[in-house]
Design a protein around this motif. Structure first.
Motif, PDB file in Angstrom:
ATOM      1  N   TYR A  38      -7.046 -31.339  27.807  1.00  0.00           N
ATOM      2  CA  TYR A  38      -6.328 -31.833  27.084  1.00  0.00           C
ATOM      3  C   TYR A  38      -4.911 -31.333  27.168  1.00  0.00           C
ATOM      4  O   TYR A  38      -3.643 -31.867  27.026  1.00  0.00           O
ATOM      5  N   ASP A  39      -4.686 -29.998  26.658  1.00  0.00           N
ATOM      6  CA  ASP A  39      -3.107 -29.528  26.004  1.00  0.00           C
ATOM      7  C   ASP A  39      -2.411 -29.737  27.827  1.00  0.00           C
ATOM      8  O   ASP A  39      -0.755 -29.804  27.454  1.00  0.00           O
ATOM      9  N   TYR A  66      -9.837 -33.681  18.059  1.00  0.00           N
ATOM     10  CA  TYR A  66      -8.935 -33.601  17.900  1.00  0.00           C
ATOM     11  C   TYR A  66      -8.067 -33.142  16.840  1.00  0.00           C
ATOM     12  O   TYR A  66      -7.009 -32.556  17.049  1.00  0.00           O
ATOM     13  N   VAL A  69      -7.974 -29.018  18.489  1.00  0.00           N
ATOM     14  CA  VAL A  69      -6.373 -29.480  19.436  1.00  0.00           C
ATOM     15  C   VAL A  69      -5.068 -29.170  17.996  1.00  0.00           C
ATOM     16  O   VAL A  69      -4.640 -28.533  18.116  1.00  0.00           O
ATOM     17  N   ALA A  70      -5.426 -29.777  17.520  1.00  0.00           N
ATOM     18  CA  ALA A  70      -4.005 -30.043  15.913  1.00  0.00           C
ATOM     19  C   ALA A  70      -3.609 -28.623  15.903  1.00  0.00           C
ATOM     20  O   ALA A  70      -2.809 -28.189  15.227  1.00  0.00           O
ATOM     21  N   HIS A  73      -2.283 -26.232  17.580  1.00  0.00           N
ATOM     22  CA  HIS A  73      -0.546 -25.810  17.897  1.00  0.00           C
ATOM     23  C   HIS A  73       0.042 -26.529  15.964  1.00  0.00           C
ATOM     24  O   HIS A  73       1.298 -26.538  16.118  1.00  0.00           O
ATOM     25  N   ARG A 267      -5.382 -42.885  20.852  1.00  0.00           N
ATOM     26  CA  ARG A 267      -4.597 -41.671  21.396  1.00  0.00           C
ATOM     27  C   ARG A 267      -4.559 -42.142  23.158  1.00  0.00           C
ATOM     28  O   ARG A 267      -3.568 -41.746  23.922  1.00  0.00           O
ATOM     29  N   GLU A 271      -0.869 -42.096  24.982  1.00  0.00           N
ATOM     30  CA  GLU A 271      -0.160 -41.558  26.382  1.00  0.00           C
ATOM     31  C   GLU A 271      -0.913 -41.740  27.218  1.00  0.00           C
ATOM     32  O   GLU A 271       0.111 -41.335  28.243  1.00  0.00           O
ATOM     33  N   PHE A 276       2.993 -37.402  27.297  1.00  0.00           N
ATOM     34  CA  PHE A 276       3.359 -35.764  26.617  1.00  0.00           C
ATOM     35  C   PHE A 276       4.168 -35.909  25.659  1.00  0.00           C
ATOM     36  O   PHE A 276       4.626 -35.014  24.741  1.00  0.00           O
ATOM     37  N   TYR A 279       4.385 -36.036  21.340  1.00  0.00           N
ATOM     38  CA  TYR A 279       3.896 -34.772  20.854  1.00  0.00           C
ATOM     39  C   TYR A 279       4.630 -33.292  20.833  1.00  0.00           C
ATOM     40  O   TYR A 279       4.804 -32.083  20.889  1.00  0.00           O
ATOM     41  N   VAL A 283       0.730 -31.701  18.061  1.00  0.00           N
ATOM     42  CA  VAL A 283      -0.689 -32.598  18.373  1.00  0.00           C
ATOM     43  C   VAL A 283      -1.706 -32.735  16.638  1.00  0.00           C
ATOM     44  O   VAL A 283      -1.945 -32.641  16.477  1.00  0.00           O
ATOM     45  N   THR A 285      -3.901 -35.319  14.378  1.00  0.00           N
ATOM     46  CA  THR A 285      -5.422 -35.510  14.432  1.00  0.00           C
ATOM     47  C   THR A 285      -5.887 -36.964  14.160  1.00  0.00           C
ATOM     48  O   THR A 285      -5.211 -37.607  14.391  1.00  0.00           O
TER      49      THR A 285
END
Length: 507
Positions: A38-39, A66, A69-70, A73, A267, A271, A276, A279, A283, A285
């Motif tokens: 994803y990243d 998500y 992922v958040a 970051h 989301r 995107e 991207f 972001y 990123v 949630t």
């Protein structure tokens, strides 16, 4: 967007490779691989599941993907560790998510709410949870709102607001009472200044990209009430001409007075449309993400913003600096803070003009002229010191002259600074003479220099003399310096210098 599609194509090939790899091992594709896909490639978990199914491979997709992922970051609203650090974490987890009223009307500074719970912190303060709030909690580089909560019985000051798993925690100097109906009042001046600076951050980054190139990306930010900073990726220092161009573009956006809008799209759709670059600030949630549109710039952002770009007022870049390789920091001010910063700079310029007794517009050239004159005077002084040193070296009437194993030597007191001592010693050495020069300025100091071929070690001599005045020193065999605090012992040390020279020469 085209780059986004190209990234998806490459990512798709990467998913097929992973599916083959895990088909061989029989394991499920782990969450770490999903986050990396994803990243790096924008591949959603459901796409991975579709491809993996063709190879008979399972995929480990957590419900809070998500959020994972958040957190990678630093964009999560609160980490699990932060929540567990609160002694009342279990009770907090039982409370419903706070209704974030600040997203409904960012200009609004008053609201009403019910106190769901109050937790004593142990430091004389209380953490208060409401059913809804206008207090923006710290996040995304934006400090929290301050203000008050008032019931019929008491008013408490709110000095901090943090969000933990969707629950906003207000730190107060008193207990408003669990179950009480309260009226919240945001510090309007602080809120509006933060809103201006947050919106200005979007504008400055967008303007910097237009001036410096498409490679510019946000690498960090911190908003404030007096000024803010934004770190961007850039390979070189930013010139004054580039700063002025960025300021002009930024203020063109402000004067355009376009609407600053927000939306909460899916989301995946966001995107696909914007790529991207959404972001740059981290990123967020959730399946739906909040997008902020400022002129042509679109960013995923959770902060508070003004309604129109004209509400920013003005933007001035205060400074730029390279904070590391490939990263440049812009410090800027917006709104009334920009006006204040400009006035402060003008005040400093006018004060300098008064000191120099010139018009403000001529300060730069006057300062440059004074600086050049100062450098020339410095060179003249150095030249005079060298000439004086030569006179002292040749005349040395006040010094003691002796012979050290066939080499002439002079021991002399010269109450001057270290530069003049060195110059005097060098002048003597050029005449083939050993020099022992002492000064009583700022304690007791010595310089010892020896000509080529001398049997005397200058470093050893200085070390012995400096010890007599309560200090130390040393250096190479041909030139050394040192000293100590006992200036009253200087003359006695110089009287003993001839014997020290002979002892060192005979050693």
């Amino acid at each position: 967007v085209e780059k986004y599609r190209e990234t998806l194509d490459r990512g798709g090939r990467r998913v097929e490779g992973l599916a083959e790899q895990y088909a061989d091992t029989g394991d499920a594709i782990p969450v770490e691989e999903l986050v990396e896909l994803y990243d790096s490639h924008g591949i959603q978990p459901d796409m991975v599941e579709d491809v993996a199914a063709e190879y008979g491979v399972a995929v480990d997709v957590p419900d809070d993907f998500y959020s994972v992922v958040a957190e990678r970051h630093g964009g999560a609203e609160a980490t699990e560790e932060a929540a567990e650090a609160r002694p009342y974490a279990d009770d907090l987890a039982e409370l419903p998510e706070t209704d974030r009223l600040y997203y409904e009307d960012q200009e609004r500074t008053e609201f009403e709410a019910v106190v769901l719970d109050v937790f004593e912190r142990g430091d004389g303060r209380y953490d208060v949870v409401l059913d809804g709030t206008m207090f923006y909690p710290e996040g995304g580089g934006q400090p929290p709102d301050h203000g008050t909560l008032s019931s019929d019985e008491a008013t408490v000051e709110v000095s901090d607001a943090q969000i933990v798993d969707g629950v906003v925690v207000h730190t107060c100097d008193g207990d408003p009472g669990k179950g009480e109906f309260v009226r919240g009042q945001i510090d309007a001046t602080r809120r509006r200044r933060l809103m201006r600076h947050h919106t200005a951050t979007h504008i400055v980054v967008h303007s910097a990209r237009q001036v410096l190139g498409d490679h510019v990306r946000q690498a960090g930010a911190q908003k404030g009430t007096e000024s803010s900073r934004i770190d961007v990726s850039h390979y070189d220092s930013v010139s004054r001409a580039e700063v002025k161009a960025i300021e002009h573009r930024a203020n063109d956006v402000v004067r355009g007075n376009t609407a600053v809008t927000q939306e909460w799209p899916d989301r995946n759709e966001a995107e696909a449309e914007h790529g991207f670059d959404l972001y740059q600030g981290g990123v967020p949630t959730g399946e739906n993400i909040r997008l902020i549109h400022v002129d042509d710039d679109v960013q995923a952002c959770g902060g508070t913003h003004v309604a129109r770009t004209g509400d920013v007022g003005a933007i001035t870049v205060l400074s730029t600096e390279r904070v590391q390789d490939g990263v440049v920091r812009f410090t800027f001010a917006a709104g009334d803070a920009a006006i204040q910063a400009t006035q402060d700079t003008e005040d400093a310029l006018r004060e300098a003009a008064d000191v120099l007794d010139v018009a403000p517009e001529t300060v730069p050239e006057t300062a440059e002229r004074f600086f050049e004159e100062w450098k020339e005077r410095g060179k003249t002084i150095e030249g005079l010191k060298e000439e004086l040193a030569e006179v002292r070296a040749t005349g040395s009437a006040d010094g003691e002259e002796l012979d050290v194993n066939g080499t002439p030597a002079v021991v002399q007191r010269v109450d001057a600074d270290m530069d003049e001592l060195r110059a005097t010693a060098n002048a003597l050495v050029e005449e083939g003479t050993i020099a022992v020069i002492g000064s009583g300025v700022d304690g007791a100091t010595f310089v010892v220099a020896t000509p080529e071929g001398s049997a005397v070690n200058a470093g050893e001599v200085v070390s012995r003399l400096a010890a007599k005045v309560g200090g130390g020193g040393g250096g190479p065999p041909d030139f050394a310096q040192g000293g100590g605090p006992d200036a009253d012992e200087l003359d006695e040390a110089l009287e003993e210098a001839p014997e020290v020279l002979r002892q060192v020469a005979d050693a």
